[in-house]
Scaffold this motif. Structure first.
Motif, PDB file in Angstrom:
ATOM      1  N   GLU A 161       0.777  -1.283   0.012  1.00  0.00           N
ATOM      2  CA  GLU A 161      -0.068   0.018   0.040  1.00  0.00           C
ATOM      3  C   GLU A 161       0.764   1.159  -0.076  1.00  0.00           C
ATOM      4  OE1 GLU A 161      -3.906  -1.611   2.255  1.00  0.00           O
ATOM      5  OE2 GLU A 161      -2.190  -0.955   3.562  1.00  0.00           O
ATOM      6  N   LEU A 194       2.606   1.419  -3.555  1.00  0.00           N
ATOM      7  CA  LEU A 194       1.792   1.611  -4.738  1.00  0.00           C
ATOM      8  C   LEU A 194       0.916   3.135  -4.506  1.00  0.00           C
ATOM      9  CD1 LEU A 194       0.441  -1.736  -5.686  1.00  0.00           C
ATOM     10  CD2 LEU A 194       2.427  -0.654  -6.856  1.00  0.00           C
ATOM     11  N   ASN A 195       0.997   3.452  -3.229  1.00  0.00           N
ATOM     12  CA  ASN A 195       0.100   4.827  -2.895  1.00  0.00           C
ATOM     13  C   ASN A 195      -1.552   4.249  -3.090  1.00  0.00           C
ATOM     14  OD1 ASN A 195      -0.261   7.062  -1.599  1.00  0.00           O
ATOM     15  ND2 ASN A 195      -0.225   7.927  -3.798  1.00  0.00           N
ATOM     16  N   CYS A 196      -2.056   3.155  -2.626  1.00  0.00           N
ATOM     17  CA  CYS A 196      -3.240   2.720  -2.510  1.00  0.00           C
ATOM     18  C   CYS A 196      -3.784   2.103  -1.272  1.00  0.00           C
ATOM     19  CB  CYS A 196      -3.348   1.832  -3.683  1.00  0.00           C
ATOM     20  SG  CYS A 196      -2.379   0.197  -3.522  1.00  0.00           S
ATOM     21  N   CYS A 215      -7.846   7.446  -1.993  1.00  0.00           N
ATOM     22  CA  CYS A 215      -7.389   6.337  -2.548  1.00  0.00           C
ATOM     23  C   CYS A 215      -7.981   5.531  -3.401  1.00  0.00           C
ATOM     24  CB  CYS A 215      -6.807   5.480  -1.207  1.00  0.00           C
ATOM     25  SG  CYS A 215      -5.426   6.323  -0.147  1.00  0.00           S
ATOM     26  N   VAL A 216      -7.216   4.930  -4.325  1.00  0.00           N
ATOM     27  CA  VAL A 216      -7.761   3.713  -5.237  1.00  0.00           C
ATOM     28  C   VAL A 216      -7.456   2.414  -4.706  1.00  0.00           C
ATOM     29  CG1 VAL A 216      -7.811   5.470  -7.095  1.00  0.00           C
ATOM     30  CG2 VAL A 216      -5.695   4.047  -6.733  1.00  0.00           C
ATOM     31  N   CYS A 235      -5.628  -1.148  -4.297  1.00  0.00           N
ATOM     32  CA  CYS A 235      -4.619  -1.588  -4.932  1.00  0.00           C
ATOM     33  C   CYS A 235      -4.690  -2.583  -6.079  1.00  0.00           C
ATOM     34  CB  CYS A 235      -3.811  -2.398  -3.851  1.00  0.00           C
ATOM     35  SG  CYS A 235      -3.235  -1.219  -2.591  1.00  0.00           S
ATOM     36  N   ASN A 247      -6.848  -2.564  -8.277  1.00  0.00           N
ATOM     37  CA  ASN A 247      -7.015  -2.015  -9.780  1.00  0.00           C
ATOM     38  C   ASN A 247      -5.789  -1.783 -10.388  1.00  0.00           C
ATOM     39  OD1 ASN A 247      -9.722  -2.170  -9.097  1.00  0.00           O
ATOM     40  ND2 ASN A 247     -10.084  -0.029  -8.572  1.00  0.00           N
ATOM     41  N   LYS A 248      -4.798  -1.203  -9.428  1.00  0.00           N
ATOM     42  CA  LYS A 248      -3.513  -0.769 -10.051  1.00  0.00           C
ATOM     43  C   LYS A 248      -2.733  -1.975 -10.391  1.00  0.00           C
ATOM     44  CE  LYS A 248      -2.556   3.840  -7.651  1.00  0.00           C
ATOM     45  NZ  LYS A 248      -1.443   4.501  -7.125  1.00  0.00           N
ATOM     46  N   MET A 249      -2.646  -3.132  -9.688  1.00  0.00           N
ATOM     47  CA  MET A 249      -2.250  -4.343  -9.852  1.00  0.00           C
ATOM     48  C   MET A 249      -2.601  -5.003 -11.177  1.00  0.00           C
ATOM     49  SD  MET A 249      -1.984  -6.287  -6.087  1.00  0.00           S
ATOM     50  CE  MET A 249      -1.137  -5.393  -4.621  1.00  0.00           C
ATOM     51  N   ASP A 309      -3.919  -3.217 -13.745  1.00  0.00           N
ATOM     52  CA  ASP A 309      -3.576  -2.500 -14.807  1.00  0.00           C
ATOM     53  C   ASP A 309      -2.229  -2.873 -15.629  1.00  0.00           C
ATOM     54  OD1 ASP A 309      -5.641  -0.737 -14.604  1.00  0.00           O
ATOM     55  OD2 ASP A 309      -4.444   0.494 -13.550  1.00  0.00           O
ATOM     56  N   HIS A 310      -1.272  -3.522 -14.564  1.00  0.00           N
ATOM     57  CA  HIS A 310      -0.142  -3.955 -15.283  1.00  0.00           C
ATOM     58  C   HIS A 310       0.296  -5.525 -15.024  1.00  0.00           C
ATOM     59  CE1 HIS A 310       0.976   0.130 -15.316  1.00  0.00           C
ATOM     60  NE2 HIS A 310       0.923   0.462 -14.016  1.00  0.00           N
TER      61      HIS A 310
END
Length: 211
Positions: A124, A127-129, A158-159, A161, A163-165, A167-168
């Protein structure tokens, strides 16, 4: 000495095992670097990466010694172990390349539940989530956001984590699968070279002896 002879096979097998040793040392070094800089503090993750590096390094050392001394027993065990590694790595690489978004989300959910609180906090912060997915249970989402150490938690923007994971994740799986698939075929090359070299005669030895 023509290529394909005893000396050529020996040099090729030695060179291939040197590459395996470098890859093993690279895995160990990257894992130690990540631990030292606090990128991931889970001993299970770090231990797993280091174990893979050490295992590959040991196999390469056995193959290198067997190739230098033309040792029949060491070359035999080297062939067997390397072929087993090939089967395992080939299966994992194909699974990575075939994994779709739904399967990735299920995998992330399972991994998130197994993570230690310290590992979640590291992810967290990095990734700033906060949390994994908003689709999880409401009390779990509130608990994740309340204990989130990320900078975005102070602003309340915050979004998840997950979703960020995701994405990639597809790109990362393709890279991992492709690299793993490539190196798995180099392992088949290593098995073939070991079989060929093991059944060749050493020209420096007694010509009547088949080593």
């Amino acid at each position: 000495m023509v290529c394909g002879g005893f000396t050529c096979s020996k040099n090729a097998l030695c060179s291939l095992n040197v590459v395996y040793m470098l890859v093993g040392l690279l895995l160990i070094g990257v894992a130690a670097w990540g631990k030292g800089y606090g990128l991931v503090s889970s001993i299970h993750i770090i231990g797993g990466v280091i174990a893979v590096g050490v295992f590959l390094l040991l196999i390469a050392v056995v193959g290198l010694i067997g190739a230098i001394h033309h040792h029949q027993v060491m070359l035999f065990f080297y062939m067997v172990i390397l072929f087993i590694v090939f089967l395992f790595q080939f299966g994992v690489s194909c699974s990575c390349l075939a994994m779709n978004s739904e399967q990735q989300e299920k995998l992330l959910n399972s991994a998130w539940e197994l993570m230690e609180n310290k590992t979640r906090a590291d992810l967290e912060s990095q990734l700033n989530c906060c949390g994994l997915f908003n689709s999880t249970e409401k009390h779990q989402v509130n608990r994740d956001f309340k204990s989130c150490p990320a900078q975005c938690a102070k602003k309340g923007e915050c979004v998840p984590c997950g979703n960020k994971m995701l994405d990639h994740a597809t790109e990362a799986l393709k890279i991992l699968g492709g690299v793993g698939l490539f190196f798995s075929f180099t392992e088949i090359l290593g098995v073939w070279l070991a079989v060929r070299y093991r059944n060749q005669k050493d020209p420096r030895a007694n010509p009547s002896a088949f080593l």
